[in-house]
Design a protein around this motif. Structure first.
Motif, PDB file in Angstrom:
ATOM      1  N   GLY A 194      18.850 -20.776 -33.774  1.00 26.56           N
ATOM      2  CA  GLY A 194      18.471 -21.298 -32.416  1.00 26.56           C
ATOM      3  C   GLY A 194      17.338 -20.119 -31.629  1.00 26.56           C
ATOM      4  O   GLY A 194      17.219 -18.651 -32.182  1.00 26.56           O
ATOM      5  N   LYS A 195      17.608 -20.579 -30.459  1.00 29.60           N
ATOM      6  CA  LYS A 195      16.533 -19.135 -29.975  1.00 29.60           C
ATOM      7  C   LYS A 195      17.250 -18.318 -29.777  1.00 29.60           C
ATOM      8  O   LYS A 195      18.281 -18.936 -28.722  1.00 29.60           O
ATOM      9  CB  LYS A 195      15.940 -20.401 -28.963  1.00 29.60           C
ATOM     10  N   GLN A 196      17.030 -17.234 -29.043  1.00 27.05           N
ATOM     11  CA  GLN A 196      17.408 -16.289 -29.341  1.00 27.05           C
ATOM     12  C   GLN A 196      16.415 -15.165 -28.484  1.00 27.05           C
ATOM     13  O   GLN A 196      15.350 -14.943 -28.885  1.00 27.05           O
ATOM     14  CB  GLN A 196      18.326 -15.639 -30.333  1.00 27.05           C
ATOM     15  N   LYS A 197      17.032 -14.689 -27.597  1.00 29.60           N
ATOM     16  CA  LYS A 197      16.864 -13.991 -26.253  1.00 29.60           C
ATOM     17  C   LYS A 197      16.803 -12.339 -26.949  1.00 29.60           C
ATOM     18  O   LYS A 197      18.155 -11.748 -27.162  1.00 29.60           O
ATOM     19  CB  LYS A 197      16.945 -13.399 -24.943  1.00 29.60           C
ATOM     20  N   ILE A 198      15.907 -11.624 -27.609  1.00 31.03           N
ATOM     21  CA  ILE A 198      16.039  -9.974 -28.275  1.00 31.03           C
ATOM     22  C   ILE A 198      15.076  -9.644 -26.859  1.00 31.03           C
ATOM     23  O   ILE A 198      14.647  -8.834 -26.238  1.00 31.03           O
ATOM     24  CB  ILE A 198      15.015 -10.278 -29.255  1.00 31.03           C
ATOM     25  N   GLU A 199      16.408  -8.389 -26.351  1.00 29.79           N
ATOM     26  CA  GLU A 199      16.131  -7.117 -25.310  1.00 29.79           C
ATOM     27  C   GLU A 199      16.353  -5.440 -26.078  1.00 29.79           C
ATOM     28  O   GLU A 199      17.249  -5.263 -27.561  1.00 29.79           O
ATOM     29  CB  GLU A 199      17.006  -7.375 -24.268  1.00 29.79           C
ATOM     30  N   VAL A 200      14.946  -4.686 -26.085  1.00 30.66           N
ATOM     31  CA  VAL A 200      14.902  -3.988 -26.349  1.00 30.66           C
ATOM     32  C   VAL A 200      14.782  -2.467 -24.975  1.00 30.66           C
ATOM     33  O   VAL A 200      13.782  -2.860 -24.184  1.00 30.66           O
ATOM     34  CB  VAL A 200      13.620  -3.760 -27.351  1.00 30.66           C
ATOM     35  N   TRP A 201      15.573  -1.969 -25.188  1.00 32.79           N
ATOM     36  CA  TRP A 201      16.128  -0.853 -24.405  1.00 32.79           C
ATOM     37  C   TRP A 201      15.786   0.311 -25.485  1.00 32.79           C
ATOM     38  O   TRP A 201      16.602   1.267 -25.265  1.00 32.79           O
ATOM     39  CB  TRP A 201      17.302  -1.007 -23.864  1.00 32.79           C
ATOM     40  N   HIS A 202      14.735   1.895 -23.824  1.00 34.92           N
ATOM     41  CA  HIS A 202      14.698   2.874 -24.406  1.00 34.92           C
ATOM     42  C   HIS A 202      15.202   3.834 -23.230  1.00 34.92           C
ATOM     43  O   HIS A 202      14.433   3.622 -22.406  1.00 34.92           O
ATOM     44  CB  HIS A 202      13.574   3.114 -25.158  1.00 34.92           C
ATOM     45  N   GLU A 203      15.821   5.313 -23.782  1.00 43.81           N
ATOM     46  CA  GLU A 203      16.067   6.031 -22.441  1.00 43.81           C
ATOM     47  C   GLU A 203      15.038   6.337 -21.651  1.00 43.81           C
ATOM     48  O   GLU A 203      15.319   6.521 -19.961  1.00 43.81           O
ATOM     49  CB  GLU A 203      16.889   7.259 -22.756  1.00 43.81           C
ATOM     50  N   THR A 204      14.087   6.620 -21.953  1.00 40.90           N
ATOM     51  CA  THR A 204      13.172   7.114 -21.987  1.00 40.90           C
ATOM     52  C   THR A 204      11.599   6.464 -21.358  1.00 40.90           C
ATOM     53  O   THR A 204      10.745   6.113 -20.128  1.00 40.90           O
ATOM     54  CB  THR A 204      12.567   8.190 -22.559  1.00 40.90           C
TER      55      THR A 204
END
Ligand SMILES: [Cu+2]
Length: 229
Positions: A194-204
């Motif tokens: 189904g629909k999913q939100k994908i998040e990306v995080w990088h320290e800088t």
């Protein structure tokens, strides 16, 4: 077409079976997300002369703020699916080895983090956080393992007051997640269809998000390109 369908069904069944073993919930129809994260800028790596505990730490510390691999792949980025509340399979562990945090970024669901000291020297765990209580504790050489609670989702910076260059991150995320490898890739399995939100995080380089449609028994690819700050 018929062959493709059959293969897809087999994978869906296998994935479903695996999820049943792990969660005991009998959830069917998970898919896999393959995320690749790229960065079009330069790597940022700082080097520092070390003159303390050199027999364990070496004489040079390397602080990797932005690690760019082959094909512009960005390492050490956290990819998470906040809506996929799968069970945590393994306990999150971060080690202090060679006066470095290993891995540089550890990902966990809210709960307990095991902090190891395999260096046989004194370290001091010092975290910087707002949602979770900050930790500031000595970890002498005889204390091989400490367990700390991080119960709120947050990206927590972890340092050592004995060795100023030591820097790591603990990503406390509510859903399934992974950390990109040297090629900027991570795979997240058993994501509900189904629909999913994908998040990306990088320290800088900060955060980005995208919506994807996860299909049962299939690999859904999602690409990100982080911008410099
Ligand atoms: Cu230390």
């Amino acid at each position: 077409m018929r062959r493709t369908l059959t293969a897809g069904t087999a994978i869906a069944l296998m994935t479903g079976a695996a999820m049943w073993v792990v969660t005991g919930a009998g959830a069917q129809g998970g898919g896999t997300i393959e995320a690749d994260v790229k960065y079009n800028g330069a790597a940022q790596v700082e080097k520092l002369k070390v003159n303390k505990d050199t027999e364990k730490c070496g004489t040079e510390a390397v602080i990797e703020k932005v690690v760019v691999g082959g094909n512009k792949g960005l390492a050490n980025a956290v990819v998470s699916v906040p809506g996929a509340k799968g069970a945590t399979k393994a306990k999150a562990v971060i080690d202090q080895h060679g006066c470095k945090f290993v891995p540089h970024v550890v990902v966990m669901q809210p709960g307990e983090l095991e902090i190891k000291n395999s260096d046989d020297i004194l370290h001091n765990i010092h975290t910087y956080s707002t949602a979770n209580p900050s930790i500031n504790k000595a970890q002498p050489k005889f204390k091989k393992t400490m367990t700390e609670k991080l119960e709120k989702p947050e990206f927590v910076k972890i340092t050592c007051d004995v060795h100023s260059w030591m820097l790591g991150w603990v990503a406390v995320v509510p859903g399934l997640a992974g950390v990109t490898d040297k090629d900027g890739v991570t795979k997240i399995e058993n994501v509900p269809a189904g629909k999913q939100k994908i998040e990306v995080w990088h320290e800088t380089l900060g955060k980005q998000e995208k919506d994807v449609d996860v299909k049962a028994g299939q690999v859904t690819k999602v690409s990100f390109e982080m911008k410099g700050k």
